[in-house]
Design a protein around this motif. Structure first.
Motif, PDB file in Angstrom:
ATOM      1  N   ALA A   1       0.758  -1.371   0.023  1.00 54.34           N
ATOM      2  CA  ALA A   1       0.010  -0.059   0.210  1.00 54.34           C
ATOM      3  C   ALA A   1       0.848   1.306  -0.129  1.00 54.34           C
ATOM      4  O   ALA A   1       0.556   2.269  -0.675  1.00 54.34           O
ATOM      5  CB  ALA A   1      -0.872  -0.061   1.060  1.00 54.34           C
ATOM      6  N   ALA A   2       1.987   1.077   0.754  1.00 52.25           N
ATOM      7  CA  ALA A   2       2.889   2.371   0.783  1.00 52.25           C
ATOM      8  C   ALA A   2       3.406   2.469  -0.446  1.00 52.25           C
ATOM      9  O   ALA A   2       3.737   3.748  -0.894  1.00 52.25           O
ATOM     10  CB  ALA A   2       3.913   2.237   2.043  1.00 52.25           C
ATOM     11  N   ALA A   3       3.858   1.515  -1.280  1.00 50.73           N
ATOM     12  CA  ALA A   3       4.546   1.452  -2.549  1.00 50.73           C
ATOM     13  C   ALA A   3       3.397   2.211  -3.631  1.00 50.73           C
ATOM     14  O   ALA A   3       3.851   2.927  -4.417  1.00 50.73           O
ATOM     15  CB  ALA A   3       5.243   0.235  -2.901  1.00 50.73           C
ATOM     16  N   LEU A   4       2.346   1.590  -3.591  1.00 49.59           N
ATOM     17  CA  LEU A   4       1.206   2.045  -4.275  1.00 49.59           C
ATOM     18  C   LEU A   4       1.015   3.609  -4.206  1.00 49.59           C
ATOM     19  O   LEU A   4       1.048   4.346  -5.212  1.00 49.59           O
ATOM     20  CB  LEU A   4       0.198   1.346  -4.266  1.00 49.59           C
ATOM     21  CG  LEU A   4      -0.970   1.772  -5.049  1.00 49.59           C
ATOM     22  CD1 LEU A   4      -0.703   1.616  -6.478  1.00 49.59           C
ATOM     23  CD2 LEU A   4      -2.366   0.936  -4.683  1.00 49.59           C
ATOM     24  N   ALA A   5       0.965   4.033  -2.826  1.00 44.89           N
ATOM     25  CA  ALA A   5       0.692   5.515  -2.505  1.00 44.89           C
ATOM     26  C   ALA A   5       1.856   6.215  -3.098  1.00 44.89           C
ATOM     27  O   ALA A   5       1.683   7.406  -3.671  1.00 44.89           O
ATOM     28  CB  ALA A   5       0.622   5.752  -1.067  1.00 44.89           C
ATOM     29  N   GLY A   6       3.337   5.717  -2.945  1.00 45.36           N
ATOM     30  CA  GLY A   6       4.415   6.572  -3.253  1.00 45.36           C
ATOM     31  C   GLY A   6       4.253   6.712  -4.884  1.00 45.36           C
ATOM     32  O   GLY A   6       4.456   7.690  -5.568  1.00 45.36           O
ATOM     33  N   TYR A   7       3.991   5.499  -5.545  1.00 42.19           N
ATOM     34  CA  TYR A   7       3.606   5.563  -7.163  1.00 42.19           C
ATOM     35  C   TYR A   7       2.716   6.486  -7.768  1.00 42.19           C
ATOM     36  O   TYR A   7       2.880   7.249  -8.524  1.00 42.19           O
ATOM     37  CB  TYR A   7       3.333   4.059  -7.559  1.00 42.19           C
ATOM     38  CG  TYR A   7       3.062   3.863  -9.158  1.00 42.19           C
ATOM     39  CD1 TYR A   7       4.065   4.238 -10.008  1.00 42.19           C
ATOM     40  CD2 TYR A   7       1.835   3.583  -9.251  1.00 42.19           C
ATOM     41  CE1 TYR A   7       3.656   4.026 -11.606  1.00 42.19           C
ATOM     42  CE2 TYR A   7       1.328   3.482 -10.587  1.00 42.19           C
ATOM     43  CZ  TYR A   7       2.412   3.515 -11.603  1.00 42.19           C
ATOM     44  OH  TYR A   7       1.786   3.343 -13.020  1.00 42.19           O
ATOM     45  N   ASN A   8       1.378   6.507  -7.174  1.00 41.99           N
ATOM     46  CA  ASN A   8       0.539   7.135  -7.428  1.00 41.99           C
ATOM     47  C   ASN A   8       0.923   8.960  -7.215  1.00 41.99           C
ATOM     48  O   ASN A   8       0.580   9.725  -7.921  1.00 41.99           O
ATOM     49  CB  ASN A   8      -0.762   7.216  -6.667  1.00 41.99           C
ATOM     50  CG  ASN A   8      -1.300   5.816  -7.041  1.00 41.99           C
ATOM     51  OD1 ASN A   8      -1.225   5.387  -8.314  1.00 41.99           O
ATOM     52  ND2 ASN A   8      -2.133   5.086  -6.185  1.00 41.99           N
TER      53      ASN A   8
ATOM     54  N   ALA B   1       7.899  -6.611  -6.608  1.00 42.34           N
ATOM     55  CA  ALA B   1       8.885  -7.806  -6.802  1.00 42.34           C
ATOM     56  C   ALA B   1       9.740  -8.048  -5.640  1.00 42.34           C
ATOM     57  O   ALA B   1       9.962  -9.138  -5.032  1.00 42.34           O
ATOM     58  CB  ALA B   1       9.809  -7.721  -8.016  1.00 42.34           C
ATOM     59  N   ASP B   2      10.356  -6.996  -5.181  1.00 42.39           N
ATOM     60  CA  ASP B   2      11.334  -6.985  -4.147  1.00 42.39           C
ATOM     61  C   ASP B   2      10.553  -7.435  -2.531  1.00 42.39           C
ATOM     62  O   ASP B   2      11.144  -8.108  -2.132  1.00 42.39           O
ATOM     63  CB  ASP B   2      12.101  -5.651  -3.800  1.00 42.39           C
ATOM     64  CG  ASP B   2      13.041  -5.550  -4.932  1.00 42.39           C
ATOM     65  OD1 ASP B   2      13.583  -6.302  -5.662  1.00 42.39           O
ATOM     66  OD2 ASP B   2      13.506  -4.314  -4.956  1.00 42.39           O
ATOM     67  N   LEU B   3       9.411  -6.697  -2.572  1.00 42.49           N
ATOM     68  CA  LEU B   3       8.738  -7.037  -1.472  1.00 42.49           C
ATOM     69  C   LEU B   3       8.280  -8.320  -1.533  1.00 42.49           C
ATOM     70  O   LEU B   3       8.049  -9.171  -0.506  1.00 42.49           O
ATOM     71  CB  LEU B   3       7.406  -6.116  -1.297  1.00 42.49           C
ATOM     72  CG  LEU B   3       7.888  -4.540  -1.032  1.00 42.49           C
ATOM     73  CD1 LEU B   3       6.420  -3.826  -1.079  1.00 42.49           C
ATOM     74  CD2 LEU B   3       8.344  -4.323   0.485  1.00 42.49           C
ATOM     75  N   ALA B   4       7.708  -9.060  -2.453  1.00 46.11           N
ATOM     76  CA  ALA B   4       7.370 -10.566  -2.781  1.00 46.11           C
ATOM     77  C   ALA B   4       8.489 -11.399  -2.395  1.00 46.11           C
ATOM     78  O   ALA B   4       8.356 -12.559  -1.641  1.00 46.11           O
ATOM     79  CB  ALA B   4       6.932 -10.538  -4.288  1.00 46.11           C
ATOM     80  N   ALA B   5       9.828 -11.009  -2.885  1.00 49.57           N
ATOM     81  CA  ALA B   5      10.698 -11.929  -2.671  1.00 49.57           C
ATOM     82  C   ALA B   5      11.112 -11.974  -1.390  1.00 49.57           C
ATOM     83  O   ALA B   5      11.332 -13.003  -0.611  1.00 49.57           O
ATOM     84  CB  ALA B   5      11.977 -11.438  -3.734  1.00 49.57           C
ATOM     85  N   ALA B   6      11.186 -10.979  -0.602  1.00 47.95           N
ATOM     86  CA  ALA B   6      11.536 -10.603   0.808  1.00 47.95           C
ATOM     87  C   ALA B   6      10.602 -11.435   1.441  1.00 47.95           C
ATOM     88  O   ALA B   6      10.694 -12.179   2.415  1.00 47.95           O
ATOM     89  CB  ALA B   6      11.734  -9.375   1.346  1.00 47.95           C
TER      90      ALA B   6
END
Length: 358
Positions: free
Chosen positions: A82-89, A213-218
């Motif tokens: 959610a934080a990544a999406l907020a930053g992207y938006n 992808a990094d979040l999913a891998a971690a």
């Protein structure tokens, strides 16, 4: 375990059987005293059930911890995404804002430039018109000064009109050229701004997908670690349970063996007291008046043979027990190892509460 026919007193005590028949002979046989096998089996069954329950509870706690870890991981990953999406938006909004601002500035500049061109052209046309009118007026005055009446010739007036028309045409062509140039510049600027916006958006898209992808891998690494910890924990619990059950089984075997040995020794002693110990102690024969000398002789001979056999059996058992104490190996039985760390493995009928052989 040897069995002896006869009565056993209520509560597991010894009941030595003696009888006086009409011929004065002993007709009973000594019986077992207290046999702890059932109680021992029940006790160790309780120990096994406790070990099973402890392992089950440990596995349950481990699974609960595993489920909590997975739930916490899912929650943390959702927050991170959610934080990544907020930053992207936010980046997209900023890029779109910059693009819209650039377009607005270009439109404003274009409108101003076209306005300037139109104004300049209009002024130039007005000046050309004024010049044409001045030429017409001056031409009439010049002709009058020269003494000519009737005005300028038609060809002269037509020349002045053509000159004025050509001036206006040149001004229109210049204005159109300038407007076309401004429109081309505007379109080129808009295309450049759109390209910059699309490039920024593409970069933000890539960064966002890389972040996911990094979040999913971690997250996957942590989940795999949780899985491995859970699996190894279950394996360790099963191994500990198997070891505990094996220790309990060994202790049970040891306790049963020692109980059987103690019971056999007590039975041998009872036989000896009954048939070979003599006297009038508990379990010895009760002498009654003989019916005849022959019957007494027969009874005496039978008693002597029985006493001799009992004595031999008793001595044999005592020899076996002495050898077992000397070597530490039960006769015909594999003795379970002692384990000082587990009191269940060090059981003996002399120390086990409630199971003392009477």
């Amino acid at each position: 375990m040897p069995k002896y026919i006869g009565s056993t007193s209520e509560g597991g005590g010894t009941s030595d059987t003696s009888d006086t028949s009409g011929n004065g002979s002993y007709s009973g046989r000594p019986t077992t005293t207290y046999d702890p096998t059932a109680q021992l089996n029940a006790f160790y069954a309780q120990q096994q059930a406790a070990a099973e329950e402890a392992a089950r509870r440990q596995a349950e706690i481990l699974q609960q911890q595993y489920e909590r870890q997975k739930a916490a991981e899912a929650e943390a990953r959702a927050k991170q995404e959610a934080a990544a999406l907020a930053g992207y938006n936010s980046l997209l909004d900023a890029a779109k804002g910059s693009y819209d601002s650039a377009l607005a500035l270009r439109e404003e500049g274009y409108n101003k430039a076209t306005g300037d061109v139109n104004s300049a052209t209009e002024r130039a046309m007005q000046q050309a018109y004024i010049a044409n009118q001045m030429q017409n007026r001056n031409l009439g005055q010049q002709l009058a000064a020269m003494g000519r009446s009737g005005g300028a010739s038609e060809s002269t007036m037509l020349g002045l009109a053509n000159e004025y028309g050509n001036a206006r045409g040149e001004l229109d062509r210049s204005r159109n050229d300038q407007l076309a140039t401004l429109a081309a510049q505007l379109a080129e600027g808009k295309a450049s701004d759109l390209d910059a916006y699309n490039q920024a958006k593409a970069a933000y898209d890539k960064d966002y997908q890389d972040r996911l992808a990094d979040l999913a891998a971690a997250s996957l690494d942590r989940l795999l670690n949780y899985d491995n910890t859970y699996t190894s924990g279950l394996t360790q619990i099963e191994q500990n349970k198997a070891q505990t059950l094996a220790q309990i089984q060994a202790a049970q075997n040891q306790a049963l063996m020692e109980a059987q040995q103690a019971l056999a020794e007590q039975q041998a002693a009872a036989l000896y007291r009954a048939y070979g110990g003599g006297g009038t102690s508990e379990g010895s024969l009760t002498t009654q008046p003989a019916a005849s000398n022959n019957e007494q002789n027969d009874d005496t001979a039978a008693q002597i043979r029985a006493a001799a056999a009992a004595r031999a059996r008793y001595e044999a058992i005592k020899d076996e027990q002495a050898e077992e104490r000397l070597t530490g190996i039960a006769q015909g039985t594999e003795m379970a190892p002692k384990n000082s760390q587990n009191p269940l493995l060090n059981w003996s009928p002399k120390s086990f509460p409630g199971l003392t052989i009477q």
